[in-house]
Design a protein around this motif. Structure first.
Motif, PDB file in Angstrom:
ATOM      1  N   ILE A   1      20.827 -10.237 -57.275  1.00 12.31           N
ATOM      2  CA  ILE A   1      20.206  -9.511 -56.160  1.00 12.31           C
ATOM      3  C   ILE A   1      21.229  -9.243 -55.055  1.00 12.31           C
ATOM      4  O   ILE A   1      21.270  -8.147 -54.485  1.00 12.31           O
ATOM      5  N   LEU A   2      22.071 -10.229 -54.756  1.00 12.77           N
ATOM      6  CA  LEU A   2      23.110 -10.022 -53.745  1.00 12.77           C
ATOM      7  C   LEU A   2      24.096  -8.929 -54.188  1.00 12.77           C
ATOM      8  O   LEU A   2      24.529  -8.112 -53.362  1.00 12.77           O
ATOM      9  N   ASP A   3      24.435  -8.913 -55.478  1.00 14.20           N
ATOM     10  CA  ASP A   3      25.275  -7.829 -55.998  1.00 14.20           C
ATOM     11  C   ASP A   3      24.592  -6.487 -55.817  1.00 14.20           C
ATOM     12  O   ASP A   3      25.208  -5.503 -55.420  1.00 14.20           O
ATOM     13  N   LEU A   4      23.303  -6.451 -56.109  1.00 17.40           N
ATOM     14  CA  LEU A   4      22.520  -5.236 -55.967  1.00 17.40           C
ATOM     15  C   LEU A   4      22.543  -4.741 -54.517  1.00 17.40           C
ATOM     16  O   LEU A   4      22.672  -3.545 -54.265  1.00 17.40           O
ATOM     17  N   LEU A   5      22.473  -5.671 -53.574  1.00 17.85           N
ATOM     18  CA  LEU A   5      22.461  -5.311 -52.156  1.00 17.85           C
ATOM     19  C   LEU A   5      23.864  -5.017 -51.626  1.00 17.85           C
ATOM     20  O   LEU A   5      24.021  -4.565 -50.494  1.00 17.85           O
ATOM     21  N   GLY A   6      24.880  -5.325 -52.416  1.00 16.31           N
ATOM     22  CA  GLY A   6      26.252  -5.101 -51.965  1.00 16.31           C
ATOM     23  C   GLY A   6      26.748  -6.179 -51.027  1.00 16.31           C
ATOM     24  O   GLY A   6      27.652  -5.950 -50.232  1.00 16.31           O
ATOM     25  N   ILE A   7      26.156  -7.350 -51.109  1.00 16.86           N
ATOM     26  CA  ILE A   7      26.547  -8.475 -50.252  1.00 16.86           C
ATOM     27  C   ILE A   7      27.537  -9.329 -51.022  1.00 16.86           C
ATOM     28  O   ILE A   7      27.187  -9.923 -52.046  1.00 16.86           O
ATOM     29  N   ASP A   8      28.771  -9.361 -50.515  1.00 16.22           N
ATOM     30  CA  ASP A   8      29.841 -10.084 -51.214  1.00 16.22           C
ATOM     31  C   ASP A   8      29.986 -11.490 -50.686  1.00 16.22           C
ATOM     32  O   ASP A   8      29.957 -11.786 -49.568  1.00 16.22           O
TER      33      ASP A   8
ATOM     34  N   GLY B   1      18.679   0.504 -43.783  1.00 15.16           N
ATOM     35  CA  GLY B   1      18.191   1.866 -43.681  1.00 15.16           C
ATOM     36  C   GLY B   1      18.172   2.659 -44.972  1.00 15.16           C
ATOM     37  O   GLY B   1      17.742   3.793 -44.997  1.00 15.16           O
ATOM     38  N   GLU B   2      18.633   2.064 -46.066  1.00 15.43           N
ATOM     39  CA  GLU B   2      18.677   2.758 -47.357  1.00 15.43           C
ATOM     40  C   GLU B   2      17.547   2.273 -48.266  1.00 15.43           C
ATOM     41  O   GLU B   2      17.262   1.072 -48.326  1.00 15.43           O
TER      42      GLU B   2
ATOM     43  N   ASP C   1      17.100  -5.897 -41.248  1.00 17.37           N
ATOM     44  CA  ASP C   1      16.065  -4.966 -41.705  1.00 17.37           C
ATOM     45  C   ASP C   1      15.960  -4.923 -43.232  1.00 17.37           C
ATOM     46  O   ASP C   1      15.886  -3.860 -43.837  1.00 17.37           O
ATOM     47  N   LEU C   2      15.976  -6.106 -43.846  1.00 21.23           N
ATOM     48  CA  LEU C   2      15.808  -6.196 -45.304  1.00 21.23           C
ATOM     49  C   LEU C   2      14.324  -6.327 -45.618  1.00 21.23           C
ATOM     50  O   LEU C   2      13.627  -7.180 -45.071  1.00 21.23           O
ATOM     51  N   GLU C   3      13.877  -5.455 -46.483  1.00 21.59           N
ATOM     52  CA  GLU C   3      12.481  -5.470 -46.929  1.00 21.59           C
ATOM     53  C   GLU C   3      12.499  -5.311 -48.450  1.00 21.59           C
ATOM     54  O   GLU C   3      12.992  -4.304 -48.964  1.00 21.59           O
ATOM     55  N   LEU C   4      11.992  -6.308 -49.159  1.00 24.07           N
ATOM     56  CA  LEU C   4      12.013  -6.273 -50.628  1.00 24.07           C
ATOM     57  C   LEU C   4      10.657  -6.648 -51.206  1.00 24.07           C
ATOM     58  O   LEU C   4       9.987  -7.539 -50.714  1.00 24.07           O
ATOM     59  N   ARG C   5      10.308  -5.958 -52.255  1.00 25.64           N
ATOM     60  CA  ARG C   5       9.092  -6.276 -53.018  1.00 25.64           C
ATOM     61  C   ARG C   5       9.475  -6.338 -54.492  1.00 25.64           C
ATOM     62  O   ARG C   5      10.362  -5.617 -54.951  1.00 25.64           O
ATOM     63  N   PHE C   6       8.758  -7.180 -55.223  1.00 26.11           N
ATOM     64  CA  PHE C   6       9.016  -7.314 -56.653  1.00 26.11           C
ATOM     65  C   PHE C   6       7.708  -7.183 -57.402  1.00 26.11           C
ATOM     66  O   PHE C   6       6.674  -7.704 -56.982  1.00 26.11           O
ATOM     67  N   GLN C   7       7.785  -6.481 -58.526  1.00 23.03           N
ATOM     68  CA  GLN C   7       6.586  -6.278 -59.342  1.00 23.03           C
ATOM     69  C   GLN C   7       6.963  -6.344 -60.815  1.00 23.03           C
ATOM     70  O   GLN C   7       7.958  -5.754 -61.241  1.00 23.03           O
ATOM     71  N   ASP C   8       6.183  -7.072 -61.583  1.00 22.64           N
ATOM     72  CA  ASP C   8       6.326  -7.089 -63.046  1.00 22.64           C
ATOM     73  C   ASP C   8       5.663  -5.809 -63.542  1.00 22.64           C
ATOM     74  O   ASP C   8       4.482  -5.582 -63.291  1.00 22.64           O
ATOM     75  N   ILE C   9       6.435  -4.950 -64.216  1.00 21.78           N
ATOM     76  CA  ILE C   9       5.877  -3.650 -64.617  1.00 21.78           C
ATOM     77  C   ILE C   9       5.698  -3.515 -66.131  1.00 21.78           C
ATOM     78  O   ILE C   9       5.432  -2.436 -66.631  1.00 21.78           O
ATOM     79  N   GLY C  10       5.865  -4.616 -66.845  1.00 20.09           N
ATOM     80  CA  GLY C  10       5.596  -4.602 -68.279  1.00 20.09           C
ATOM     81  C   GLY C  10       6.695  -3.954 -69.104  1.00 20.09           C
ATOM     82  O   GLY C  10       7.629  -3.381 -68.568  1.00 20.09           O
ATOM     83  N   PRO C  11       6.580  -4.043 -70.413  1.00 20.02           N
ATOM     84  CA  PRO C  11       7.615  -3.508 -71.301  1.00 20.02           C
ATOM     85  C   PRO C  11       7.575  -1.982 -71.352  1.00 20.02           C
ATOM     86  O   PRO C  11       6.566  -1.365 -71.034  1.00 20.02           O
ATOM     87  N   SER C  12       8.705  -1.428 -71.758  1.00 23.11           N
ATOM     88  CA  SER C  12       8.786   0.013 -71.967  1.00 23.11           C
ATOM     89  C   SER C  12       9.975   0.297 -72.863  1.00 23.11           C
ATOM     90  O   SER C  12      11.041  -0.294 -72.682  1.00 23.11           O
ATOM     91  N   GLY C  13       9.815   1.186 -73.805  1.00 23.80           N
ATOM     92  CA  GLY C  13      10.909   1.503 -74.719  1.00 23.80           C
ATOM     93  C   GLY C  13      11.384   0.254 -75.440  1.00 23.80           C
ATOM     94  O   GLY C  13      10.579  -0.512 -75.961  1.00 23.80           O
ATOM     95  N   ASP C  14      12.683   0.030 -75.417  1.00 23.10           N
ATOM     96  CA  ASP C  14      13.254  -1.148 -76.061  1.00 23.10           C
ATOM     97  C   ASP C  14      13.210  -2.389 -75.183  1.00 23.10           C
ATOM     98  O   ASP C  14      13.497  -3.488 -75.652  1.00 23.10           O
TER      99      ASP C  14
END
Length: 154
Positions: free
Chosen positions: A147-154, A97-98, A71-84
């Motif tokens: 991305i795997l680190d982000l998902l907690g997949i070791d 489920g998270e 049940d992996l669902e991922l989307r990616f979007q370029d959201i432009g610069p902000s701050g630094d």
């Protein structure tokens, strides 16, 4: 006892002033060169990011296909610069489920992840390595690991 003559004092003063002006000019030129170098790096990062946006989206789609049963669902979007941040991307979706809501902030010093916390605020998510991932050195393998680190997949 008389000190140096007025002419000698003025010569010393003018000599010091000339040296100060020369040092200031060298410092200004060095500063300008550093600024130009920083601008060149920023332009390289922007160009690399433009190329990497499609790569990151493809990696997410590939991982989603490989982990479809989880049940992996991922989307990616370029959201432009902000701050630094020179450029930024947003990864959203769900896994096990998270909810996933992570901003990738790209700086000249590297990429930082900012992951939405339970209360909606943000906290820094550190990489497994103590050094920051540089976008200029990032390829498919580095983005997959991130991305795997982000998902907690070791």
């Amino acid at each position: 006892m008389p000190g140096p003559s007025a002419d000698e004092r003025i010569k010393r003063f003018l000599k010091r002033r000339a040296q100060e002006r020369a040092q200031a000019e060298v410092a200004r030129q060095e500063h300008d060169e550093r600024e130009q170098q920083h601008e060149r790096i920023i332009e390289r990062i922007k160009a690399k990011w433009t190329a990497d946006v499609d790569l990151i989206a493809a990696i997410l789609a590939e991982l989603q296909a490989k982990l479809a049963d989880e049940d992996l669902e991922l989307r990616f979007q370029d959201i432009g610069p902000s701050g630094d941040a020179i450029v930024r991307g947003l990864i959203t979706g769900r896994f096990l489920g998270e909810p996933i809501n992570v901003t990738l902030n790209v700086y000249a010093s590297g990429i930082e992840l900012h992951k939405a916390g339970p209360t909606g605020g943000y906290f820094n998510e550190e990489f497994a390595s103590t050094s920051k991932l540089s976008i200029l050195n990032a390829g498919k393998g580095e983005y997959e690991a991130l991305i795997l680190d982000l998902l907690g997949i070791d």
